[in-house]
Scaffold this active site. Structure first.
Site, PDB file in Angstrom:
ATOM      1  N   GLU A   8      28.193   4.447   5.540  1.00  0.00           N
ATOM      2  CA  GLU A   8      27.259   4.622   6.694  1.00  0.00           C
ATOM      3  C   GLU A   8      26.986   3.294   7.383  1.00  0.00           C
ATOM      4  O   GLU A   8      26.743   3.321   8.582  1.00  0.00           O
ATOM      5  CB  GLU A   8      25.965   5.271   6.199  1.00  0.00           C
ATOM      6  CG  GLU A   8      26.130   6.704   5.706  1.00  0.00           C
ATOM      7  CD  GLU A   8      26.893   6.833   4.399  1.00  0.00           C
ATOM      8  OE1 GLU A   8      26.813   5.895   3.583  1.00  0.00           O
ATOM      9  OE2 GLU A   8      27.584   7.840   4.215  1.00  0.00           O
TER      10      GLU A   8
ATOM     11  N   ASP B 168      33.818   6.112   0.650  1.00  0.00           N
ATOM     12  CA  ASP B 168      32.410   6.446   0.429  1.00  0.00           C
ATOM     13  C   ASP B 168      31.499   5.286   0.823  1.00  0.00           C
ATOM     14  O   ASP B 168      31.960   4.167   1.067  1.00  0.00           O
ATOM     15  CB  ASP B 168      32.220   6.804  -1.059  1.00  0.00           C
ATOM     16  CG  ASP B 168      30.876   7.462  -1.321  1.00  0.00           C
ATOM     17  OD1 ASP B 168      30.262   7.974  -0.371  1.00  0.00           O
ATOM     18  OD2 ASP B 168      30.443   7.456  -2.483  1.00  0.00           O
TER      19      ASP B 168
ATOM     20  N   ASP C 266      25.978  14.180  -0.777  1.00  0.00           N
ATOM     21  CA  ASP C 266      25.272  14.432  -2.039  1.00  0.00           C
ATOM     22  C   ASP C 266      24.271  15.579  -1.953  1.00  0.00           C
ATOM     23  O   ASP C 266      23.055  15.370  -1.913  1.00  0.00           O
ATOM     24  CB  ASP C 266      24.560  13.159  -2.490  1.00  0.00           C
ATOM     25  CG  ASP C 266      25.545  12.041  -2.740  1.00  0.00           C
ATOM     26  OD1 ASP C 266      26.760  12.315  -2.785  1.00  0.00           O
ATOM     27  OD2 ASP C 266      25.112  10.885  -2.876  1.00  0.00           O
TER      28      ASP C 266
END
Ligand code: GLC
Length: 726
Positions: free
Chosen positions: A319, A316, A429
């Site tokens: 990015e 996670d 999300d």
């Protein structure tokens, strides 16, 4: 940075100087095969812009993980992996960068832009008939494809290679929530599944399991004796899936941090010092995943948890998400304090507000971070979209070195084309909004186009509050997505199934059980879509070339035999459906209630279909079959030797059922089971043959619906040798 250096079997055309791109494309479209165009360099600007014409009826499919409908026409999208938890219709980018799309016109074509920085696609937004591709750089490759929609996808997917395949238990229901704070809570969640007779194969561990959010640590207090805990759950046949974040906490004495600093494994700032950002653990450094030595180092770290019995992970914040950087925070604070005591004009007030609002994931932070790409200094901004890809590749290579023949569960948030061979993705999300259920439905085909077959959304929604109705309807869709995970954020309404009233719980149980019943078909279609470079979820126009199918935005083909038209609106008890051909509507409820009353023959055309809250509407295509088995509460206990085959068979139907051991990579070398079903209706009688190499197969019950809507039950349990006839 080019992602593909060379591609075999694809024609290569070289251009020295920049050539007006219209000419290039015109040349391309004369041909019928796929092409490779090396980087086209515009020496005058730092952007490269292509302007292409769209015809009135053209539909544009693709761009992977992005907002809005299946047909991308009418908006602007940016390829720039972004941690934005508000997936509202104004957002141009989400977590993935998938620069591939197909224009469905009289002469369909597709394009893949192989570039790791920002690319903007204006798909008929500024001008409805113009498609603009703006590449923020000059060193990139473009691949142009011709053929039918299906062929183009096939060509692209064969270029990027086979997709990631999870262990078969990864097709089970998975429960997650950010805030399972200790092992007692996790154990009680596991027990509740059994208590309520609900299927479940995995429970996720969010950042709460770690010691102060440090990667590869486990909290001694809250998750003591982790190894025993993992094995206790394995005794219940439930796997634990811990999260790993990209940022490594800066904390002296923490070995991952110390080793990273000592070996210069972290991304650097302009002065050559490790770049400092803040994420969950507070200040962190980012491992320089573009460097192969760093990947090897980080990949090995997963072994620590694997030594304790862990068989799957989720990567996670890759990015990479930056809450703030040291410099960004300093600038914002100084700007804010400069305004103290002043009577602010409106523009300065907005500036002040924006300084704080835009502190996270800022381009200026990305521009001040550097990689050592195996010896070459590269600015992060130029290769931004590769960061999550390389983190996940590090993990995948780590798994491979640990147990080369074993499949591991792996999902990741940020992604790039090419990453699909290493991992699945979840769509980040989302919210407990009906709009996000629709977005989930509409995004599945484009994720598949980009190779991400093992994918799914946070079912029920991550942010916000889920109602029982929303969760039920969402599950009625998610049970078809390969990744079926219910995940929610800390502080939101809890959304484990038993958190809702009994009626909802009972409905949800039937829905999840129906997923387990359908696993033989879903797994078979998933594997075939992978081997054959096909879509698992597809818009209707993948199969049907009538002009109406092109306009349908909320129905999907699922594999070879099914069409889905899910209900995705609050209080809705039905919806309009377009049938491109005659089909049988199956209003599925509890598996054990499977009977002829659930089936209705519908003619080609438009229909309004009533769908009660406990019904899953599934459409059976003519001449196709679906293979099921009795549901169980774990994938491993499914009895695939006693099968149920369901189908709308006007005159004949056939189906090839694929299966394998579900755990190893034997499938890569053809280690598999195949069962071929053939059904013919001659003189009002069904003739069935089954040909298999699955020696465990015992009984097959056929539920067949004929052209007049009549239902026939044929049970067979006599087989001759290893060629079996019913
Ligand atoms: C990110 C993830 C989410 C996770 C949370 C806490 O927002 O997308 O799934 O629960 O971080 O780790």
């Amino acid at each position: 940075m080019k992602f593909f250096q060379s591609v075999e079997g694809v024609q290569k055309i070289s251009f020295g100087e920049m050539i007006p791109t219209d000419t290039i494309l015109e040349e391309m479209f004369k041909e019928t095969e796929s092409f490779y165009i090396p980087g086209i360099i515009d020496k005058r600007t730092s952007h490269h812009i292509w302007k292409l014409n769209l015809n009135e009826g053209d539909v544009v499919y693709g761009l992977g993980q992005s907002i809005r409908g299946m047909n991308k026409r009418g908006f602007v999208y940016e390829s720039f992996c972004t941690d934005d938890p508000n997936h509202t219709p104004d957002k141009k980018s989400l977590y993935g960068a998938h620069n591939f799309f197909v224009v469905l016109s009289d002469n369909p074509w597709g394009i893949y832009i192989d570039f790791a920085g920002k690319v903007t696609f204006d798909v008929g937004f500024e001008h409805q008939d113009i498609l603009l591709i703006d590449v923020e750089g000059v060193d990139f490759d473009a691949y142009i494809f011709n053929g039918t929609y299906k062929e183009i996808i096939g060509r692209f997917r064969s270029l990027i290679g086979q997709s990631y395949v999870p262990p078969k238990w990864g097709f089970g229901y998975q429960q997650s929530r950010w805030s399972y704070v200790d092992k007692n809570e996790v154990l009680s969640i596991a027990e509740k599944f059994d208590e309520h007779d609900l299927p479940c194969d995995a429970i996720y561990l969010d950042i709460d399991y770690m010691e102060r959010f440090k990667d590869f640590t486990v909290s001694d207090d809250r998750f003591s004796d982790f190894k025993t805990f993992v094995s206790d759950l394995k005794l219940k046949d439930i796997k634990l899936i811990p999260i790993i974040d990209a940022g490594v906490k800066i904390e002296s004495g923490y070995d991952v941090y110390e080793e990273g600093v000592k070996n210069s494994y972290f991304c650097k700032d302009e002065n050559g010092k490790p770049f400092v950002a803040a994420v969950w653990p507070g200040k962190v450094h980012f491992p320089d995943f573009l460097n192969s030595r760093v990947r090897e180092w980080f990949g090995q770290k997963y072994h620590r948890l694997m030594d304790m019995g862990i068989e799957g992970f989720w990567n996670d914040m890759n990015e990479p998400a930056i809450f703030y950087s040291e410099q960004g925070l300093k600038d914002a604070i100084s700007f804010v304090s400069d305004q103290e005591g002043k009577n602010l004009d409106i523009y300065t007030f907005f500036d002040l507000k924006n300084k704080i609002m835009n502190i996270s994931n800022s381009e200026s932070d990305y521009k001040s971070m550097y990689h050592n790409y195996d010896g070459m200094k590269v600015n992060h901004y130029d290769v931004h979209n590769l960061y999550g890809y390389f983190m996940t590749r590090a993990a995948a290579e780590g798994f491979k070195s640990y147990a080369p023949e074993k499949r591991h569960l792996m999902i990741t948030r940020a992604s790039h084309i090419g990453m699909a061979k290493h991992s699945g993705i979840w769509t980040g999300d989302n919210h407990s909004w009906w709009e996000h259920l629709k977005l989930n439905i509409q995004m599945m085909p484009s994720l598949g186009m980009a190779g991400f077959l093992y994918s799914g959304a946070d079912t029920g929604g991550f942010g916000g509050e889920a109602s029982g109705e929303l969760l039920t309807r969402w599950l009625q869709f998610s049970i078809f997505t390969p990744l079926l995970r219910n995940h929610s954020a800390m502080g939101t309404r809890k959304q484990e199934p038993w958190m809702f009233e009994t009626e909802t719980l009972d409905r949800i149980r039937d829905v999840i059980k129906m997923r387990y019943a359908l696993v033989p078909y879903l797994y078979s279609e998933f594997m075939k879509a992978n081997f054959n470079h096909e879509l698992l979820f597809a818009p209707l126009s993948y199969e049907y070339d009538d002009s109406r199918s092109k306009r349908v935005e909320d129905q999907l083909l699922l594999g070879d035999s099914l069409m889905l038209a899910p209900v995705y609106e609050q209080n809705s008890r039905g919806r309009s459906v377009y049938l491109p051909e005659k089909m049988v509507l199956w209003k599925a409820t509890a598996y054990e209630h499977l009977n002829e009353n659930q089936f209705e023959l519908l003619e080609r055309g438009y229909h309004f279909v009533d769908v009660a809250l406990n019904e899953i509407p599934i459409y059976l295509k003519p001449g196709k079959l679906v293979v099921m088995t009795k549901p169980e509460n774990r994938i491993s206990t499914l009895d695939e030797s006693n099968l149920v085959v369901l189908g709308f068979v006007p005159d004949h139907a056939s189906y090839i059922l694929y299966n394998d051991d579900g755990l190893t990579k034997g499938y890569e070398s053809g280690d598999s089971l195949q069962t071929i079903f053939k059904v013919d209706r001659i003189n009002n009688k069904y003739h069935i043959s089954v040909d298999t190499n699955d020696l465990a197969l015992k009984t097959i019950t056929f539920y067949l619906i004929d052209d007049s809507g009549n239902w026939h039950v044929i049970k067979q349990n006599t087989f001759i040798n290893d060629r079996r006839y019913v």
